[in-house]
Motif scaffolding. Structure first.
Motif, PDB file in Angstrom:
ATOM      1  N   MET A 155       0.827  -1.199   0.000  1.00  0.00           N
ATOM      2  CA  MET A 155       0.000   0.000   0.000  1.00  0.00           C
ATOM      3  C   MET A 155       0.867   1.257   0.000  1.00  0.00           C
ATOM      4  O   MET A 155       0.629   2.207  -0.753  1.00  0.00           O
ATOM      5  N   THR A 156       1.893   1.290   0.843  1.00  0.00           N
ATOM      6  CA  THR A 156       2.756   2.456   0.952  1.00  0.00           C
ATOM      7  C   THR A 156       3.543   2.682  -0.326  1.00  0.00           C
ATOM      8  O   THR A 156       3.670   3.811  -0.812  1.00  0.00           O
ATOM      9  N   VAL A 157       4.088   1.600  -0.880  1.00  0.00           N
ATOM     10  CA  VAL A 157       4.854   1.710  -2.128  1.00  0.00           C
ATOM     11  C   VAL A 157       3.966   2.214  -3.257  1.00  0.00           C
ATOM     12  O   VAL A 157       4.362   3.069  -4.054  1.00  0.00           O
ATOM     13  N   LEU A 158       2.746   1.697  -3.324  1.00  0.00           N
ATOM     14  CA  LEU A 158       1.802   2.114  -4.352  1.00  0.00           C
ATOM     15  C   LEU A 158       1.493   3.600  -4.219  1.00  0.00           C
ATOM     16  O   LEU A 158       1.474   4.336  -5.218  1.00  0.00           O
ATOM     17  N   CYS A 159       1.256   4.048  -3.004  1.00  0.00           N
ATOM     18  CA  CYS A 159       0.932   5.446  -2.759  1.00  0.00           C
ATOM     19  C   CYS A 159       2.091   6.363  -3.140  1.00  0.00           C
ATOM     20  O   CYS A 159       1.916   7.335  -3.881  1.00  0.00           O
ATOM     21  N   LEU A 160       3.283   6.046  -2.656  1.00  0.00           N
ATOM     22  CA  LEU A 160       4.428   6.920  -2.896  1.00  0.00           C
ATOM     23  C   LEU A 160       4.851   6.923  -4.358  1.00  0.00           C
ATOM     24  O   LEU A 160       5.301   7.949  -4.885  1.00  0.00           O
ATOM     25  N   SER A 161       4.714   5.795  -5.034  1.00  0.00           N
ATOM     26  CA  SER A 161       5.047   5.763  -6.461  1.00  0.00           C
ATOM     27  C   SER A 161       4.064   6.603  -7.262  1.00  0.00           C
ATOM     28  O   SER A 161       4.434   7.270  -8.233  1.00  0.00           O
ATOM     29  N   SER A 162       2.791   6.602  -6.847  1.00  0.00           N
ATOM     30  CA  SER A 162       1.789   7.418  -7.524  1.00  0.00           C
ATOM     31  C   SER A 162       2.059   8.906  -7.291  1.00  0.00           C
ATOM     32  O   SER A 162       1.920   9.728  -8.211  1.00  0.00           O
ATOM     33  N   ILE A 163       2.461   9.258  -6.081  1.00  0.00           N
ATOM     34  CA  ILE A 163       2.832  10.640  -5.778  1.00  0.00           C
ATOM     35  C   ILE A 163       4.006  11.075  -6.645  1.00  0.00           C
ATOM     36  O   ILE A 163       4.037  12.178  -7.200  1.00  0.00           O
ATOM     37  N   TYR A 164       4.971  10.176  -6.792  1.00  0.00           N
ATOM     38  CA  TYR A 164       6.146  10.479  -7.607  1.00  0.00           C
ATOM     39  C   TYR A 164       5.735  10.775  -9.052  1.00  0.00           C
ATOM     40  O   TYR A 164       6.199  11.752  -9.660  1.00  0.00           O
ATOM     41  N   GLU A 165       4.862   9.939  -9.608  1.00  0.00           N
ATOM     42  CA  GLU A 165       4.429  10.131 -10.994  1.00  0.00           C
ATOM     43  C   GLU A 165       3.650  11.431 -11.151  1.00  0.00           C
ATOM     44  O   GLU A 165       3.777  12.127 -12.161  1.00  0.00           O
ATOM     45  N   ASP A 166       2.837  11.769 -10.149  1.00  0.00           N
ATOM     46  CA  ASP A 166       2.126  13.055 -10.169  1.00  0.00           C
ATOM     47  C   ASP A 166       3.111  14.218 -10.250  1.00  0.00           C
ATOM     48  O   ASP A 166       2.964  15.137 -11.061  1.00  0.00           O
ATOM     49  N   LEU A 167       4.114  14.178  -9.385  1.00  0.00           N
ATOM     50  CA  LEU A 167       5.092  15.258  -9.332  1.00  0.00           C
ATOM     51  C   LEU A 167       5.854  15.388 -10.637  1.00  0.00           C
ATOM     52  O   LEU A 167       6.142  16.503 -11.103  1.00  0.00           O
ATOM     53  N   LYS A 168       6.188  14.258 -11.248  1.00  0.00           N
ATOM     54  CA  LYS A 168       6.917  14.292 -12.521  1.00  0.00           C
ATOM     55  C   LYS A 168       6.069  14.952 -13.604  1.00  0.00           C
ATOM     56  O   LYS A 168       6.570  15.756 -14.407  1.00  0.00           O
ATOM     57  N   MET A 169       4.780  14.607 -13.650  1.00  0.00           N
ATOM     58  CA  MET A 169       3.895  15.192 -14.666  1.00  0.00           C
ATOM     59  C   MET A 169       3.750  16.702 -14.473  1.00  0.00           C
ATOM     60  O   MET A 169       3.842  17.478 -15.434  1.00  0.00           O
ATOM     61  N   TYR A 170       3.540  17.109 -13.240  1.00  0.00           N
ATOM     62  CA  TYR A 170       3.400  18.540 -12.972  1.00  0.00           C
ATOM     63  C   TYR A 170       4.718  19.273 -13.232  1.00  0.00           C
ATOM     64  O   TYR A 170       4.726  20.403 -13.742  1.00  0.00           O
ATOM     65  N   GLN A 171       5.817  18.658 -12.877  1.00  0.00           N
ATOM     66  CA  GLN A 171       7.116  19.282 -13.115  1.00  0.00           C
ATOM     67  C   GLN A 171       7.338  19.547 -14.609  1.00  0.00           C
ATOM     68  O   GLN A 171       7.770  20.647 -15.002  1.00  0.00           O
ATOM     69  N   MET A 172       7.033  18.566 -15.435  1.00  0.00           N
ATOM     70  CA  MET A 172       7.199  18.727 -16.878  1.00  0.00           C
ATOM     71  C   MET A 172       6.273  19.816 -17.416  1.00  0.00           C
ATOM     72  O   MET A 172       6.690  20.631 -18.251  1.00  0.00           O
ATOM     73  N   GLU A 173       5.031  19.842 -16.948  1.00  0.00           N
ATOM     74  CA  GLU A 173       4.081  20.864 -17.401  1.00  0.00           C
ATOM     75  C   GLU A 173       4.536  22.260 -16.990  1.00  0.00           C
ATOM     76  O   GLU A 173       4.479  23.203 -17.790  1.00  0.00           O
ATOM     77  N   PHE A 174       4.971  22.391 -15.759  1.00  0.00           N
ATOM     78  CA  PHE A 174       5.390  23.707 -15.277  1.00  0.00           C
ATOM     79  C   PHE A 174       6.643  24.199 -16.012  1.00  0.00           C
ATOM     80  O   PHE A 174       6.750  25.393 -16.331  1.00  0.00           O
ATOM     81  N   LYS A 175       7.584  23.312 -16.278  1.00  0.00           N
ATOM     82  CA  LYS A 175       8.801  23.720 -16.978  1.00  0.00           C
ATOM     83  C   LYS A 175       8.485  24.155 -18.404  1.00  0.00           C
ATOM     84  O   LYS A 175       9.030  25.158 -18.907  1.00  0.00           O
ATOM     85  N   ALA A 176       7.620  23.409 -19.085  1.00  0.00           N
ATOM     86  CA  ALA A 176       7.227  23.773 -20.445  1.00  0.00           C
ATOM     87  C   ALA A 176       6.478  25.105 -20.445  1.00  0.00           C
ATOM     88  O   ALA A 176       6.679  25.953 -21.328  1.00  0.00           O
ATOM     89  N   MET A 177       5.631  25.300 -19.445  1.00  0.00           N
ATOM     90  CA  MET A 177       4.871  26.541 -19.349  1.00  0.00           C
ATOM     91  C   MET A 177       5.780  27.723 -19.043  1.00  0.00           C
ATOM     92  O   MET A 177       5.622  28.820 -19.598  1.00  0.00           O
ATOM     93  N   ASN A 178       6.756  27.504 -18.180  1.00  0.00           N
ATOM     94  CA  ASN A 178       7.674  28.583 -17.819  1.00  0.00           C
ATOM     95  C   ASN A 178       8.522  29.010 -19.015  1.00  0.00           C
ATOM     96  O   ASN A 178       8.831  30.197 -19.179  1.00  0.00           O
ATOM     97  N   ALA A 179       8.877  28.036 -19.862  1.00  0.00           N
ATOM     98  CA  ALA A 179       9.645  28.357 -21.068  1.00  0.00           C
ATOM     99  C   ALA A 179       8.841  29.284 -21.983  1.00  0.00           C
ATOM    100  O   ALA A 179       9.404  30.196 -22.618  1.00  0.00           O
TER     101      ALA A 179
END
Length: 238
Positions: free
Chosen positions: A138-162
């Protein structure tokens, strides 16, 4: 008797034990029991929160503060762009890609596997948020999902900032503190995942649409940051 002094305490105890042999056995048993109790008490493990989870809790708190500050600045700067939560069309860029809300349900609410997200874990972590070999599925599933969320938002924000950096008005840019906070929590989670590189657009950026999208993205990301912070608090206290 001449030549002999008065009996000391040790002599008195010896005479008492000699007079009552059963008392000697009781005394020995009491002493052994006391020593055994001390040894057992010293061997008990002391409960302490995982330093990795505590570290990730700090990162999540920093992230929530950073995104809240960034959103507040955006609402003030883009007040003519309908940037309040009541005016925007809410959108979740992680929809159908991750299952953070379902994956991060508290353990007492997941009484069977049907409460878990259906997707399988294909990620391996060596980050500081998990104690090696002690994390539940359960914990691994939760934290891996959080990680994927952060990666998606990070990519969107960097592209938007450019795109925003190309705006002749130079009206607004993303706060570097927020981008740093995302990166720090990603490093703490440190899942080995394959990131799909984002394709650069050949079209001329529409700065008005970019700023509207920035508001939408910041509102959605703040809601997700609240979820992440609450989950880290739960893991730290459990």
């Amino acid at each position: 008797m001449e030549g002999r002094g008065r009996p000391n305490q040790a002599d008195k105890l010896s005479l008492l034990l000699a007079s009552f042999p059963g008392l000697l056995l009781v005394t020995i048993l009491v002493l052994l029991s006391h020593l055994d109790h001390l040894t057992w008490a010293r061997s008990l493990p002391t409960a302490s929160p995982s330093p990795g989870i505590f570290q990730c809790l700090n990162h999540s708190q920093n992230l929530l503060r950073a995104v809240s500050n960034t959103l507040q600045k955006a609402r003030q700067t883009l007040e003519l762009y309908s940037c309040t939560s009541e005016e925007i069309d809410h959108e979740d860029i992680t929809k159908d890609k991750t299952s953070t809300v379902e994956a991060c349900l508290p353990l007492e609410l997941t009484m069977n596997e049907s409460c878990l997200a259906s997707r399988e874990i294909s990620l391996i972590t060596n980050g500081s948020c998990l104690a090696s070999g002690k994390a539940s599925f359960m914990t691994v599933l939760c934290l891996s999902s959080i990680y994927e969320d952060l990666k998606m938002y990070q990519m969107e924000f960097k592209a938007m900032n450019a795109k925003l950096l190309m705006d002749p008005k130079r009206q607004i840019f993303l706060d570097q503190n927020m981008l740093t906070a995302i990166d720090e929590l990603l490093q703490a989670l440190n899942f080995n995942s394959v990131t799909v590189p984002q394709k650069s657009s050949l079209e001329e950026p529409d700065f008005y649409k970019t700023k509207i999208k920035l508001c939408i993205l910041l509102h959605a990301f703040r809601i997700r940051a609240v979820t992440i912070d609450r989950m880290m608090s739960y893991l730290n206290s459990s």
